[in-house]
Motif scaffolding. Sequence first.
Motif, short mmCIF file in Angstrom:
data_model
loop_
_atom_site.label_atom_id
_atom_site.label_comp_id
_atom_site.label_asym_id
_atom_site.label_seq_id
_atom_site.Cartn_x
_atom_site.Cartn_y
_atom_site.Cartn_z
N GLY A 130 -12.85 45.90 13.11
CA GLY A 130 -13.23 47.31 12.67
C GLY A 130 -13.32 47.61 11.17
N PRO A 131 -13.52 48.43 10.65
CA PRO A 131 -13.91 48.90 9.20
C PRO A 131 -12.45 48.50 8.44
CG PRO A 131 -14.74 50.57 10.35
CD PRO A 131 -14.02 49.77 11.45
N ASP A 132 -11.17 48.76 9.33
CA ASP A 132 -9.96 48.44 8.60
C ASP A 132 -9.48 46.97 8.75
OD1 ASP A 132 -9.72 48.50 11.31
OD2 ASP A 132 -7.92 49.67 11.62
N GLY A 133 -10.36 46.20 9.30
CA GLY A 133 -9.95 44.69 9.45
C GLY A 133 -9.06 44.32 10.79
N HIS A 134 -9.10 45.33 11.59
CA HIS A 134 -8.28 44.99 12.86
C HIS A 134 -9.30 44.21 13.91
CE1 HIS A 134 -10.66 48.55 15.07
NE2 HIS A 134 -10.44 47.76 15.98
N THR A 135 -8.84 43.31 14.79
CA THR A 135 -9.55 42.75 15.78
C THR A 135 -8.66 42.82 16.85
OG1 THR A 135 -10.68 40.98 16.32
CG2 THR A 135 -8.59 40.47 15.39
N ALA A 136 -9.49 42.78 18.03
CA ALA A 136 -8.68 43.35 19.39
C ALA A 136 -8.02 44.41 19.35
CB ALA A 136 -7.71 41.93 20.14
N SER A 137 -6.78 44.76 19.58
CA SER A 137 -5.89 45.84 19.11
C SER A 137 -4.96 45.34 18.18
CB SER A 137 -5.45 46.76 20.47
OG SER A 137 -6.58 47.54 20.92
N LEU A 138 -5.31 44.62 17.33
CA LEU A 138 -4.01 44.06 16.47
C LEU A 138 -4.48 44.97 14.94
CD1 LEU A 138 -4.35 40.39 17.10
CD2 LEU A 138 -2.34 42.08 17.79
N PHE A 139 -3.78 46.10 14.83
CA PHE A 139 -4.07 46.89 13.82
C PHE A 139 -3.10 46.63 12.40
CE2 PHE A 139 -5.23 49.37 17.69
CZ PHE A 139 -6.27 49.50 17.52
N PRO A 140 -3.65 46.81 11.45
CA PRO A 140 -3.05 46.52 10.19
C PRO A 140 -1.56 47.25 9.85
CG PRO A 140 -5.30 47.18 9.53
CD PRO A 140 -5.13 47.26 10.82
N GLY A 141 -0.46 46.50 9.88
CA GLY A 141 0.72 47.31 9.70
C GLY A 141 1.35 47.21 10.90
N HIS A 142 0.93 47.02 12.12
CA HIS A 142 1.61 47.36 13.31
C HIS A 142 2.35 45.80 13.68
CE1 HIS A 142 -0.80 50.66 15.40
NE2 HIS A 142 -0.73 50.87 14.10
N SER A 143 3.42 46.07 14.27
CA SER A 143 4.21 44.96 14.71
C SER A 143 3.56 43.74 15.46
CB SER A 143 5.43 45.29 15.41
OG SER A 143 5.37 45.75 16.48
N ALA A 144 2.80 44.46 16.45
CA ALA A 144 1.75 43.38 17.04
C ALA A 144 1.12 42.30 16.42
CB ALA A 144 0.81 44.18 18.11
N VAL A 145 0.94 42.66 15.11
CA VAL A 145 0.32 41.47 14.20
C VAL A 145 1.27 40.27 13.85
CG1 VAL A 145 -0.97 41.07 12.04
CG2 VAL A 145 -1.11 43.33 13.33
N GLU A 203 3.51 39.36 15.94
CA GLU A 203 4.14 38.52 17.20
C GLU A 203 3.71 37.23 17.36
OE1 GLU A 203 6.23 40.08 19.86
OE2 GLU A 203 6.12 37.95 20.46
N ARG A 204 4.70 36.32 17.48
CA ARG A 204 4.49 35.02 17.55
C ARG A 204 4.75 34.17 18.83
NH1 ARG A 204 1.69 36.43 14.17
NH2 ARG A 204 1.86 35.91 11.91
N LYS A 205 5.56 34.86 19.74
CA LYS A 205 6.10 34.27 21.13
C LYS A 205 5.34 34.83 22.13
CE LYS A 205 10.62 32.99 19.69
NZ LYS A 205 11.53 33.82 18.78
N ARG A 206 4.90 36.14 22.16
CA ARG A 206 4.36 36.60 23.64
C ARG A 206 2.80 36.63 23.22
NH1 ARG A 206 7.10 42.48 23.88
NH2 ARG A 206 6.86 42.09 21.66
N ALA A 207 2.14 36.26 24.47
CA ALA A 207 0.72 36.09 24.42
C ALA A 207 0.02 37.51 24.46
CB ALA A 207 0.16 35.42 25.47
N VAL A 208 0.80 38.50 24.99
CA VAL A 208 0.23 39.85 25.16
C VAL A 208 1.42 41.02 24.75
CG1 VAL A 208 -1.19 41.43 26.75
CG2 VAL A 208 -1.18 38.92 27.26
N VAL A 209 0.84 42.05 24.24
CA VAL A 209 1.84 43.18 24.09
C VAL A 209 1.10 44.43 24.11
CG1 VAL A 209 3.26 41.76 22.36
CG2 VAL A 209 1.41 43.23 21.45
N ALA A 210 2.06 45.55 24.31
CA ALA A 210 1.60 46.84 24.13
C ALA A 210 1.67 47.31 22.75
CB ALA A 210 2.13 47.92 25.18
N THR A 211 0.69 48.12 22.32
CA THR A 211 0.78 48.54 20.79
C THR A 211 0.14 50.19 20.90
OG1 THR A 211 0.26 47.91 18.68
CG2 THR A 211 -1.41 47.63 20.51
N ALA A 212 0.73 50.49 19.77
CA ALA A 212 0.30 52.00 19.49
C ALA A 212 -0.97 52.17 19.11
CB ALA A 212 1.14 52.65 18.56
N PRO A 213 -1.79 53.41 19.15
CA PRO A 213 -3.08 53.48 18.67
C PRO A 213 -3.27 53.25 17.24
CG PRO A 213 -2.40 55.53 19.75
CD PRO A 213 -1.09 54.64 19.60
N GLY A 214 -4.51 52.83 16.80
CA GLY A 214 -4.66 52.60 15.29
C GLY A 214 -4.93 53.95 14.53
#
Length: 257
Positions: free
Chosen positions: A149-164, A166-177
Amino acid sequence: MVLRVGRRVRVFGDLERASAALARELAHDAAAAVRAHGRFRWVISGGRTPLPLYAMLADAHRSGFPWAETEVFFADERCVPPDDPQSNFGAAWGTFLSRVPIPRRRIHRMLGELRPRSEAADRYARLLGPLPHPGGDAPLFDAVLLGIGPDGHTASLFPGHSAVRERKRAVVATAPGSLPPPVPRLTLTLPALSSARKVVFLVAGSDKVSAISQILRSGAKGNPRWPASLVRPAGTTEWFLDRAAAAGVPAAGRTSR
Ligand code: 6PG
């Protein structure tokens, strides 16, 4: 052993040409993976950019691609039912998955409609199995297709979100960007996306110029402000760009077509 063979940036006149070249490369990679270990484990992405690629795979590559041995996973999903127009699975199904001879049991969609969302994430993580050792000889995926995205996100890994982080789990639920559509998401995490023999970013359009420049300049470790820069596979990272998206990429760092 998967060797880190670095990054390649290719620039094409338009998205059609970039997609056609990528479709040929994927067909080649898929055949090589099937020869090597009997399967092509491929992660696909949402968004508008890959839709011409998907259509080409269903048309020009309906035969000649090892569909019977291909296994499809999703980089992320919007938390909506599969028939919702915002569903990444729905878009991929409509443009190509329903049109190629791929066994239905090998199409692994994320359950965007399931609640709680954490359960949908955990189920997908169980399907993938444990995260392999980074750089080991058995990554989760043969190829991962991503957009940004223009904000540099990829998949649903949005800047500033805790999902970015995450180092242990392979999949997480996350809030909208901050970009549309404003729906919660399920997403593969950085260690899962990086567990790949090859990662390909397919990007088009002038609204991505600044993000691409930042990501490509972000150094060996990447920069959390631009989550796409943190995807670090042991194998190759390739960028397929149209001319508009590549406007900020120095000529020295690219291969033009
Ligand atoms: C999604 C994505 C997302 C997408 C980028 C680019 O579900 O939206 O998987 O990461 O790839 O936002 O989207 P476009 O191709 O539409 O610009």
